[in-house]
Design an enzyme around this catalytic site. Structure first.
Site, PDB file in Angstrom:
ATOM      1  N   ASP A  93      97.431 -15.956  30.429  1.00 19.59           N
ATOM      2  CA  ASP A  93      97.513 -15.527  29.037  1.00 19.59           C
ATOM      3  C   ASP A  93      98.599 -14.471  28.893  1.00 19.59           C
ATOM      4  O   ASP A  93      98.993 -13.822  29.875  1.00 19.59           O
ATOM      5  CB  ASP A  93      96.168 -14.990  28.550  1.00 19.59           C
ATOM      6  CG  ASP A  93      95.723 -13.747  29.302  1.00 19.59           C
ATOM      7  OD1 ASP A  93      95.803 -13.750  30.553  1.00 19.59           O
ATOM      8  OD2 ASP A  93      95.299 -12.769  28.660  1.00 19.59           O
ATOM      9  N   GLU A 155      93.261 -11.725  30.682  1.00 18.82           N
ATOM     10  CA  GLU A 155      93.593 -10.399  31.226  1.00 18.82           C
ATOM     11  C   GLU A 155      94.196  -9.507  30.156  1.00 18.82           C
ATOM     12  O   GLU A 155      93.906  -8.311  30.101  1.00 18.82           O
ATOM     13  CB  GLU A 155      94.556 -10.543  32.407  1.00 18.82           C
ATOM     14  CG  GLU A 155      94.747  -9.281  33.226  1.00 18.82           C
ATOM     15  CD  GLU A 155      95.784  -8.321  32.657  1.00 18.82           C
ATOM     16  OE1 GLU A 155      95.740  -7.121  32.987  1.00 18.82           O
ATOM     17  OE2 GLU A 155      96.646  -8.785  31.871  1.00 18.82           O
TER      18      GLU A 155
END
Length: 447
Positions: A93, A155
């Site tokens: 991500d 994250e």
């Protein structure tokens, strides 16, 4: 300083062109899990990573998520008999772009300029994903140790469901060594092992002065406005030199030589006329001291502002915590400071928005020795140990969940990578060195 064996160099050079092609493909996917509009893109990114893992010879590949969490990829290369298992971690991500129009080239169209690859996620952390996959390809899908590839999908949102994911799949993720490719190096030709990280506490501060907004001419003077009160309150968070002025926050020191103020100014883009804040070495101010910044203020825009006294205003402040502090005690210290310094008897509300604990590693033992040797051989210069000013909350989570594992924090960025910023980029020659280092490390870890 040892050299990387010729066969490993040849194997890495053979896989780099395809690794670069696949890195371009990952960068093109806007996997911004924090933005609900890009949830499907993040799932598409996970599927792309899973496909790459299968093509790299994984014996099993799963796309997993905890309830409400982002998709993570877990893939396994079983350990040869008697060999340890290494977890290779990265995340797929990415951060929002901060404004596509501000980029020199489109943030999700990978573009090479002057030996750097530009694009959101090119360094943080899709380069980490491809470092792991390129390493496995260099071994033709048969690494000399067991490998568990764990590529997280949230994250950049603070890994809110990671604890649940680790608990649910504990045995499937257990490893002897954990390599986390989500930090950086002090220069493109100087490798680093990150040994400490600051924590993070994001706090929302709201002040109120009036029941409602009123005419600034009729009532202004005896009646104040909440935005002015908020500004006065926020100004108490620093002293005249720019050091954090909140009692009770931990402050550390460091003997590690850091960058010069001139280099820091250039890397950070500090204007020539602006003083650097705080005291102590740059290294201490970045990694061993607290820092506070105002991330945003809810207030009327200048354009179209009315002549009224604002009755309520709020701000989000980011508090970076030195190693040895805790988010609980830091929040209380900031809350008490704000209460003591709130001007004019204003109404005050202070709430915790997000947090992540600081962390420090002890870089001792044979695994660390092998990691230093591998990094030094691949980069051609001595490995340094450094603290990092950023926060990676999940490292403490890994250490708690797998207490017998040695955790190595490496990275594929450098100060010019502009993590989270405009024109994020990856130095391509350094990317090759990172793949070389990880390839050599896996061979070194084989018993």
């Amino acid at each position: 300083m040892a050299d990387v064996p010729a066969d490993l160099q040849a194997a890495v050079d053979a896989v780099l062109p395809d690794a670069r092609r696949d890195l371009d493909g990952l960068v093109r996917i806007p996997s911004i899990w924090a933005d609900p509009a890009h949830r499907e893109d993040t799932r598409r990114s996970a599927d792309a990573v899973a496909t790459l893992a299968r093509e790299a010879g994984a014996a099993s590949v799963s796309v997993l998520s905890a309830e409400g969490g982002a998709p993570a990829v877990v893939a396994h290369w079983p350990a040869p008999e008697g060999q340890p298992t290494v977890m290779l971690y990265a995340h797929h991500d990415v951060q929002p772009t901060g404004g596509d129009e501000l980029w020199t080239s489109a943030p999700f169209e990978p573009t090479e300029r002057d030996g750097r690859l530009y694009g959101r996620g090119a360094a943080d952390d899709k380069a980490g994903v491809m470092t792991h996959l390129a390493t496995l390809r260099a071994y033709d899908g048969r690494p000399p140790v067991g490998v568990t590839l764990f590529v997280e999908g949230e994250e950049e949102s603070g890994s809110p469901t990671l604890s649940a994911l680790l608990a649910e799949h504990h045995d499937d993720l257990a490893a002897d060594v954990i390599v986390i490719a989500d930090a950086g190096n002090p220069a493109v030709d100087v490798p680093a092992l990150t040994t400490s990280l600051r924590g993070l506490t994001n706090i929302v501060v709201e002040v109120s002065m009036l029941e409602r907004a009123v005419h600034s001419g009729v009532y202004g003077g005896p009646a104040g406005d909440a935005l002015t009160a908020l500004c006065r309150l926020l100004a108490t968070l620093h002293d005249d030199k720019g050091s954090v002025a909140v009692p009770g926050l931990v402050r550390g020191s460091s003997e590690v030589p850091g960058m010069s103020e001139e280099q820091f100014r250039g890397d950070a883009g500090v204007l020539e006329c602006v003083d650097l804040l705080g005291t102590g070495s740059v290294e201490e101010r970045i990694a061993q001291q607290p820092a506070i910044a105002v991330l945003g203020i809810d207030a009327p825009a200048v354009e179209g502002a009315a002549n009224i006294l604002v009755h309520r205003a709020r701000a989000m402040i980011s508090v970076r915590l030195a190693p040895g502090d805790s988010t609980e005690s830091a929040f209380e210290a900031v809350r008490e400071h704000l209460a003591r310094n709130a001007p004019w008897g204003v109404g005050l509300e202070v709430s915790l928005h997000a947090s992540g604990e600081p962390f420090a590693l002890s870089p001792e033992g044979s695994v660390y020795d092998l990691a230093r040797e591998a990094l030094s051989a691949a980069f051609g210069s001595e490995t340094v140990e450094m603290g990092m000013g950023g926060t990676i909350p999940f490292i403490a989570e890994f250490a708690r969940t797998f207490p017998g594992a040695t955790v190595l924090v490496t990275g594929v960025g450098d100060p010019a990578s502009r993590w989270h910023g405009i024109d994020e980029s990856l130095h391509l020659a350094m990317f090759r060195r990172c793949v070389l280092a990880e390839t050599l490390l896996l061979r070194s870890l084989a018993r």
